[in-house]
Motif scaffolding. Structure first.
Motif, short mmCIF file in Angstrom:
data_model
loop_
_atom_site.label_atom_id
_atom_site.label_comp_id
_atom_site.label_asym_id
_atom_site.label_seq_id
_atom_site.Cartn_x
_atom_site.Cartn_y
_atom_site.Cartn_z
N SER A 20 -10.71 41.48 -3.84
CA SER A 20 -11.72 41.16 -2.84
C SER A 20 -12.91 40.51 -3.53
O SER A 20 -13.29 40.88 -4.64
N VAL A 21 -13.48 39.52 -2.86
CA VAL A 21 -14.63 38.78 -3.39
C VAL A 21 -15.77 38.87 -2.38
O VAL A 21 -15.57 38.59 -1.20
N PRO A 22 -16.96 39.28 -2.81
CA PRO A 22 -18.08 39.38 -1.86
C PRO A 22 -18.36 38.05 -1.17
O PRO A 22 -18.29 36.98 -1.78
N ASP A 23 -18.67 38.13 0.11
CA ASP A 23 -18.98 36.93 0.89
C ASP A 23 -20.17 36.18 0.28
O ASP A 23 -21.17 36.80 -0.10
N GLY A 24 -20.03 34.87 0.19
CA GLY A 24 -21.13 34.04 -0.27
C GLY A 24 -21.30 33.98 -1.77
O GLY A 24 -22.20 33.29 -2.26
N LEU A 25 -20.43 34.66 -2.53
CA LEU A 25 -20.61 34.69 -3.98
C LEU A 25 -20.39 33.32 -4.60
O LEU A 25 -21.16 32.88 -5.47
N GLY A 26 -19.36 32.62 -4.15
CA GLY A 26 -19.11 31.28 -4.68
C GLY A 26 -20.28 30.35 -4.39
O GLY A 26 -20.69 29.55 -5.25
N ASP A 27 -20.83 30.46 -3.18
CA ASP A 27 -21.99 29.63 -2.83
C ASP A 27 -23.18 29.95 -3.73
O ASP A 27 -23.93 29.05 -4.13
N ALA A 28 -23.36 31.22 -4.06
CA ALA A 28 -24.48 31.61 -4.92
C ALA A 28 -24.32 31.06 -6.32
O ALA A 28 -25.28 30.55 -6.92
N VAL A 29 -23.10 31.13 -6.86
CA VAL A 29 -22.84 30.62 -8.20
C VAL A 29 -23.07 29.12 -8.28
O VAL A 29 -23.81 28.62 -9.15
N PHE A 30 -22.47 28.37 -7.37
CA PHE A 30 -22.62 26.92 -7.42
C PHE A 30 -24.00 26.47 -6.97
O PHE A 30 -24.52 25.45 -7.44
N GLY A 31 -24.63 27.25 -6.09
CA GLY A 31 -25.99 26.93 -5.70
C GLY A 31 -26.94 27.02 -6.89
O GLY A 31 -27.83 26.17 -7.05
N TRP A 32 -26.75 28.05 -7.72
CA TRP A 32 -27.57 28.18 -8.92
C TRP A 32 -27.36 27.00 -9.86
O TRP A 32 -28.33 26.44 -10.39
#
Length: 240
Positions: A20-32
């Motif tokens: 399971s992957v927390p919602d929005g985690l990919g967006d947070a990583v690439f957003g940074w």
């Protein structure tokens, strides 16, 4: 999760193998990472780095993140006797050699803070991974479709500096001329900040950079010198 985006001029690939992957985690990583590109790119006239270089921002007014990047830059400049330098004569301030590994290491911190246990983050061939084993191939410095060694990483980072992608782009800060003593140099270290900057700094040092990098705490080295001789440190985690 498997996601790839173009950031800072190279592809960044994120793979998470947790169930399971927390919602929005990919967006947070690439957003940074996109934020880092906007703030620290010397190729963007409105970035903090460009504005500091033009004197539009006083050194005392820069962000804490840029203070950290410049501190690391100065540390490696001093430790290499000036071979590694983000302020070369006739050129603007360019901290990219520090920013890449530093920012991707921060991105890995976001993954760990979210509870991710097994991931691999690959930024233009430089890798930070956790929850291994992960196998990381090091490209042959002269034959594009071959690897010269495969490393096995449980937890840590791998970074390579070489001449094959961008030619003689790494300069020796002591002379201002391209560093040509090595064909490629790969560093394995606990963090991508350390692995990436150490690889670039060692490459700038030339043949002397192999022993310099191998002597750093926690670092293992694989190098191909200008005479095409392979050099490796004793603890290099070569895959079976």
């Amino acid at each position: 999760m498997h996601r790839v985006e173009q950031v800072m001029g190279f592809p960044v690939s994120l793979r998470i193998d947790d169930e399971s992957v927390p919602d929005g985690l990919g967006d947070a990583v690439f957003g940074w990472l996109h934020e880092v590109d906007r703030r620290f790119s010397p190729f963007r006239p409105d970035s903090e780095v460009s504005r500091l270089d033009r004197g539009e921002i006083a050194p005392d007014d820069i962000s804490a993140d840029l203070v950290e990047v410049l501190f690391l830059s100065e540390r490696y400049r001093a430790e290499t006797g000036g071979a590694f330098d983000v302020r070369l004569p006739g050129r603007g301030l360019d901290p990219c050699a520090v920013v890449k590994g530093w920012s991707v290491q921060r991105a890995a911190g976001l993954l760990r803070a979210a509870g991710v246990r097994r991931f691999c983050l690959n930024a233009g061939g430089d890798v930070i991974a956790a929850g291994g084993p992960w196998r990381v191939g090091v490209r042959h410095p002269e034959i594009a479709d071959r690897v010269c060694v495969v490393l096995e990483i449980e937890e840590g980072a791998v970074a390579t500096s070489a001449r094959y992608e961008r030619g003689d782009h790494i300069l020796d800060g002591r002379t201002g001329r391209p560093a040509t003593g090595l064909l490629s140099l790969t560093v394995v270290a606990p963090t991508l900040t350390e692995a990436d900057v150490t690889a670039t700094a060692a490459f700038a040092l030339g043949a002397d950079g192999i022993a310099w990098a191998a002597g750093r705490a926690g670092c293992e080295v694989f190098a191909v010198d200008g005479e095409r001789r392979v050099r490796r440190s004793a603890g290099l985690p070569v895959a079976a």
